[in-house]
Motif scaffolding. Structure first.
Motif, PDB file in Angstrom:
ATOM      1  N   ASN A   2       0.842  -1.183   0.000  1.00 15.43           N
ATOM      2  CA  ASN A   2       0.000   0.000   0.000  1.00 15.43           C
ATOM      3  C   ASN A   2       0.884   1.242   0.000  1.00 15.43           C
ATOM      4  O   ASN A   2       2.018   1.217   0.492  1.00 15.43           O
ATOM      5  N   ILE A   3       0.377   2.331  -0.527  1.00 18.49           N
ATOM      6  CA  ILE A   3       1.130   3.582  -0.564  1.00 18.49           C
ATOM      7  C   ILE A   3       0.240   4.719  -0.078  1.00 18.49           C
ATOM      8  O   ILE A   3      -0.917   4.830  -0.487  1.00 18.49           O
ATOM      9  N   ILE A   4       0.791   5.556   0.809  1.00 14.23           N
ATOM     10  CA  ILE A   4       0.171   6.818   1.178  1.00 14.23           C
ATOM     11  C   ILE A   4       1.042   7.941   0.636  1.00 14.23           C
ATOM     12  O   ILE A   4       2.269   7.920   0.796  1.00 14.23           O
ATOM     13  N   ILE A   5       0.414   8.903  -0.020  1.00 12.95           N
ATOM     14  CA  ILE A   5       1.129  10.071  -0.537  1.00 12.95           C
ATOM     15  C   ILE A   5       0.468  11.320   0.037  1.00 12.95           C
ATOM     16  O   ILE A   5      -0.740  11.507  -0.096  1.00 12.95           O
ATOM     17  N   ILE A  49       8.063   6.161  -8.242  1.00  9.57           N
ATOM     18  CA  ILE A  49       8.161   4.776  -8.705  1.00  9.57           C
ATOM     19  C   ILE A  49       9.615   4.379  -8.935  1.00  9.57           C
ATOM     20  O   ILE A  49      10.087   3.336  -8.458  1.00  9.57           O
ATOM     21  N   THR A  50      10.343   5.230  -9.658  1.00 13.46           N
ATOM     22  CA  THR A  50      11.718   4.908 -10.050  1.00 13.46           C
ATOM     23  C   THR A  50      12.666   4.872  -8.860  1.00 13.46           C
ATOM     24  O   THR A  50      13.436   3.916  -8.688  1.00 13.46           O
ATOM     25  N   ILE A  54       9.573   0.604  -7.237  1.00 13.48           N
ATOM     26  CA  ILE A  54       8.231   0.069  -7.028  1.00 13.48           C
ATOM     27  C   ILE A  54       7.826  -0.829  -8.195  1.00 13.48           C
ATOM     28  O   ILE A  54       7.949  -0.442  -9.366  1.00 13.48           O
ATOM     29  N   VAL A  55       7.357  -2.021  -7.866  1.00 13.30           N
ATOM     30  CA  VAL A  55       6.773  -2.914  -8.862  1.00 13.30           C
ATOM     31  C   VAL A  55       5.279  -2.599  -8.916  1.00 13.30           C
ATOM     32  O   VAL A  55       4.530  -2.881  -7.972  1.00 13.30           O
ATOM     33  N   VAL A  56       4.860  -1.957  -9.995  1.00 13.91           N
ATOM     34  CA  VAL A  56       3.502  -1.423 -10.095  1.00 13.91           C
ATOM     35  C   VAL A  56       2.443  -2.490  -9.842  1.00 13.91           C
ATOM     36  O   VAL A  56       1.427  -2.240  -9.163  1.00 13.91           O
ATOM     37  N   LEU A  85      -0.996   4.971 -14.020  1.00 19.69           N
ATOM     38  CA  LEU A  85       0.309   4.462 -13.588  1.00 19.69           C
ATOM     39  C   LEU A  85       0.209   3.207 -12.727  1.00 19.69           C
ATOM     40  O   LEU A  85       1.134   2.384 -12.708  1.00 19.69           O
ATOM     41  N   PHE A  86      -0.914   3.071 -12.010  1.00 20.69           N
ATOM     42  CA  PHE A  86      -1.119   1.926 -11.115  1.00 20.69           C
ATOM     43  C   PHE A  86      -2.455   1.258 -11.458  1.00 20.69           C
ATOM     44  O   PHE A  86      -3.437   1.356 -10.703  1.00 20.69           O
ATOM     45  N   PRO A  87      -2.531   0.568 -12.595  1.00 25.55           N
ATOM     46  CA  PRO A  87      -3.818   0.036 -13.075  1.00 25.55           C
ATOM     47  C   PRO A  87      -4.409  -1.075 -12.208  1.00 25.55           C
ATOM     48  O   PRO A  87      -5.602  -1.379 -12.331  1.00 25.55           O
ATOM     49  N   TYR A  88      -3.603  -1.674 -11.321  1.00 26.44           N
ATOM     50  CA  TYR A  88      -4.096  -2.782 -10.501  1.00 26.44           C
ATOM     51  C   TYR A  88      -4.486  -2.325  -9.090  1.00 26.44           C
ATOM     52  O   TYR A  88      -4.960  -3.140  -8.289  1.00 26.44           O
TER      53      TYR A  88
END
Length: 275
Positions: A2-5, A49-50, A54-56, A85-88
């Motif tokens: 999970n990611i929080i931005i 990501i880079t 991160i593995v999308v 960018l994060f389709p899943y």
């Protein structure tokens, strides 16, 4: 994963985590969804990501809290980019005000203010924002913000009202002159960024009466706007943002002069959002 931005106008912070571990904690350029182009937004997310490998396909859920996202159109712009960018992943986009409410108040009622590059406020009932003071942006409003303080300081500098040692240190630190300041304001595209950079310089001169007065006046303008809009305050105030954090002694004193109580001040929200 999970990611929080959490993204303010100047900088953003992202944390990748699951129930057991934190995979990264990363700071990069900020986004204000009201002003930023899709290309600029993509560049910030690509950097995240880079730089964090991160593995999308492994990202399941993203919570994004950002400046400008109280506006549904701006929020949708962020969501479209994240979806591409994060389709899943399941994507949630909130205003930065909700980051402050969730981090500071949890289930408690209160008035919440953000004082960073820009400024914003709302009343939170413990579950949702039920009232929000109008935001006029950095040209017409944002009292109490880094940009507002920067504009006040520059006005004093250009009208020769600053003490000589402060003015000379400003010119040395920024490698600047009055003519270059005018060019930055009226001929360049990033005058807002220039104004927002000035409070960092002011921190080292905070004991100077003239500088302290500028910041006090800026905070008083903020509270005057809040009192005019909300009227009587029955609940405490909660603040987040770099300006609120670094100048918190002045902020608390200014609130006290207006018979307002500040319950808590934090610099950033993202770590508290994990709790």
């Amino acid at each position: 994963m999970n990611i929080i931005i959490e993204s303010g106008a100047t900088k953003s912070r992202s944390i990748g985590y699951n129930d057991c571990s934190t995979f990264f904690n990363y700071k990069t350029t900020g986004i204000n969804a009201t002003y930023a182009t899709k290309e600029a937004i993509i560049a910030v997310f690509q950097d995240i990501i880079t730089k964090n490998n991160i593995v999308v396909a492994e990202v399941e859920h993203i919570r994004y809290y950002g400046a400008g996202c109280f506006n549904p159109t701006s929020a949708e712009k962020i969501k479209e980019v994240l979806n591409s960018l994060f389709p899943y992943a399941t994507i949630e986009v909130y205003s930065d005000l909700y980051a402050a409410c969730h981090a500071l108040c949890k289930n408690e009622k209160g008035f919440v203010g953000i004082l960073g590059t820009g400024a914003a406020s709302c009343f939170y009932d413990g579950k949702q924002i039920i009232d929000k003071a109008p935001s006029l942006g950095w040209l017409l409003g944002d009292e109490g913000s880094g940009v507002y303080i920067g504009k006040m300081f520059v006005k004093e500098y250009l009208t020769n009202k600053l003490e000589t040692d402060i003015a000379q240190d400003f010119e040395k630190t920024f490698a600047i002159s009055k003519q270059k300041v005018l060019e930055k304001i009226y001929q360049e595209s990033y005058s807002r960024t220039f104004f927002a950079s000035i409070p960092v310089f002011l921190q080292k001169h905070i004991k100077n009466t003239q500088i302290k007065t500028i910041i006090e006046h800026s905070f008083q303008e903020f509270f005057t706007q809040q009192i005019d809009y909300y009227g009587k305050f029955s609940y405490s105030w909660f603040f987040c943002g770099s300006i609120a954090w670094y100048f918190q002694d002045i902020l608390i004193a200014t609130a006290g002069r207006n018979n307002l109580k500040i319950e808590r001040i934090i610099q950033e929200c993202v770590s508290d959002l994990l709790l």
